[in-house]
Design a protein around this motif. Structure first.
Motif, mmCIF file in Angstrom:
data_model
loop_
_atom_site.group_PDB
_atom_site.id
_atom_site.type_symbol
_atom_site.label_atom_id
_atom_site.label_comp_id
_atom_site.label_asym_id
_atom_site.label_seq_id
_atom_site.Cartn_x
_atom_site.Cartn_y
_atom_site.Cartn_z
ATOM 1 N N ILE A 165 0.858 -1.183 0.000
ATOM 2 C CA ILE A 165 0.000 0.000 0.000
ATOM 3 C C ILE A 165 0.899 1.240 0.000
ATOM 4 N N PRO A 166 0.961 2.007 -1.096
ATOM 5 C CA PRO A 166 1.828 3.181 -1.133
ATOM 6 C C PRO A 166 1.334 4.275 -0.189
ATOM 7 N N ASN A 167 2.285 5.014 0.373
ATOM 8 C CA ASN A 167 2.029 6.188 1.220
ATOM 9 C C ASN A 167 1.439 5.860 2.588
ATOM 10 N N ASP B 113 6.401 9.589 1.219
ATOM 11 C CA ASP B 113 7.421 8.568 0.943
ATOM 12 C C ASP B 113 7.175 7.273 1.711
ATOM 13 N N GLY B 114 6.014 7.151 2.303
ATOM 14 C CA GLY B 114 5.732 5.990 3.132
ATOM 15 C C GLY B 114 5.198 4.815 2.339
ATOM 16 N N GLY C 66 -1.545 8.212 4.172
ATOM 17 C CA GLY C 66 -1.850 8.707 2.841
ATOM 18 C C GLY C 66 -0.792 9.655 2.308
ATOM 19 N N ALA C 67 -0.920 9.987 1.030
ATOM 20 C CA ALA C 67 0.097 10.781 0.340
ATOM 21 C C ALA C 67 0.302 12.156 0.969
ATOM 22 N N ARG D 27 3.964 -7.315 8.916
ATOM 23 C CA ARG D 27 3.724 -5.930 8.493
ATOM 24 C C ARG D 27 5.045 -5.177 8.484
ATOM 25 N N ASN D 28 5.286 -4.492 7.384
ATOM 26 C CA ASN D 28 6.479 -3.669 7.238
ATOM 27 C C ASN D 28 6.027 -2.297 6.747
ATOM 28 N N TYR D 29 6.369 -1.223 7.478
ATOM 29 C CA TYR D 29 5.903 0.094 7.049
ATOM 30 C C TYR D 29 6.964 1.161 7.314
ATOM 31 N N ARG D 30 6.821 2.261 6.579
ATOM 32 C CA ARG D 30 7.752 3.372 6.744
ATOM 33 C C ARG D 30 6.984 4.668 6.934
ATOM 34 N N VAL D 31 7.424 5.423 7.920
ATOM 35 C CA VAL D 31 6.909 6.762 8.183
ATOM 36 C C VAL D 31 8.101 7.701 8.208
#
Length: 265
Positions: free
Chosen positions: A131-133, A143-144, A137-138, A186-190
């Motif tokens: 799931i981009p962003n 860049d998430g 959300g964008a 789950r892998n995510y970036r903030v």
């Protein structure tokens, strides 16, 4: 790219372990005595058996239902949600191979055969989504990303069987309870922070299906079977690095089509 390579390496390692176990299971019938001639007369389905099977899991649904309590100081969930709740419900589709062992007993009377069977299956049924962003959300997190992966690690069933015997052909229905383990990664970036977490969900449910079995010899039978497996649901805690916490539930169900061989004793 490093996150993708790491995820691929982990998945490949799990797959190799499962394949090694499956190969060992598949070699079991080779150690059993063979019978090359079937005497004349009506086939008798009475007795116990053990065997192996291999097949495909299809139409897998991983239903994720979560409600998050968004931290008041959240920097990446939409501002209107800060200090409130964020419900989400998503369905993820998947498929993969299954393979394992089964054992059971038959009681044959006239045309009718009743029995009980248990089986344990290794599984590669899985679903992955990027799931981009997300999260946020964008607008909040350009860049998430969030990568989610669901996988049925293994499952087992305990079932009754009831069928009609037409000499060497047994047509049967089956149903009972099911248990399985579902892995959720789950892998995510903030911003610049990349975070990975995972949980394991032990789920109990039910299964039903039907099949046909052929008595090839006194000792060996071959079968083909369809089953629907519903592992029910299990809930677990989830959290984000900004202090957002919540509760998520995974409901898992799938179809299985498999072929197998049994040794009777």
């Amino acid at each position: 790219m490093p996150r993708q390579r790491a995820a691929q390496a982990t998945k490949k390692g799990k797959l190799m372990q499962k394949l090694a176990l499956l190969a060992a299971v598949a070699a079991l019938p080779l150690a059993a005595p063979s019978a090359f001639a079937q005497p004349a007369g009506d086939y008798n389905w009475n007795g116990s058996y053990i065997g192996v099977n291999l097949g495909q899991g299809n139409n897998a649904d991983f239903d994720l239902d979560a409600e998050l309590d968004v931290a008041s100081g959240s920097t990446f969930f939409p501002g209107a949600l800060a200090g409130g709740t964020f419900p989400t419900m998503r369905r993820f589709d998947g498929d993969g191979w299954v393979g394992g062992i089964q054992a059971g007993t038959n009681w044959h009377s006239g045309m009718f055969v009743l029995g009980g069977e248990v089986d344990v299956q290794l599984s590669d049924i899985s679903s992955s989504i990027a799931i981009p962003n997300a999260p946020g959300g964008a607008a909040n997190n350009p860049d998430g990303f969030t990568d989610l992966n669901f996988e049925v690690d293994y499952f087992a069933t305990a079932r009754l069987r009831a069928g009609v015997a037409l000499d060497r052909i047994l047509i049967y229905a089956t149903g009972g309870g099911a248990y399985g383990r579902v892995d959720f990664d789950r892998n995510y970036r903030v911003g610049t922070a990349e975070i990975t977490d995972s949980t394991t969900s032990d789920q109990f449910g039910w299964t039903y299906g039907a099949g046909v079995e052929w008595g090839m010899t006194d000792f060996w039978t071959l079968r083909a079977e369809y089953s629907r497996v519903d592992l029910g649901s299990d809930s677990f805690d989830t959290s984000y690095s900004d202090g957002t916490i919540g509760r998520a539930t995974i409901d898992t169900q799938f179809d299985v089509i498999r072929a197998g061989a049994n040794f009777r004793f």
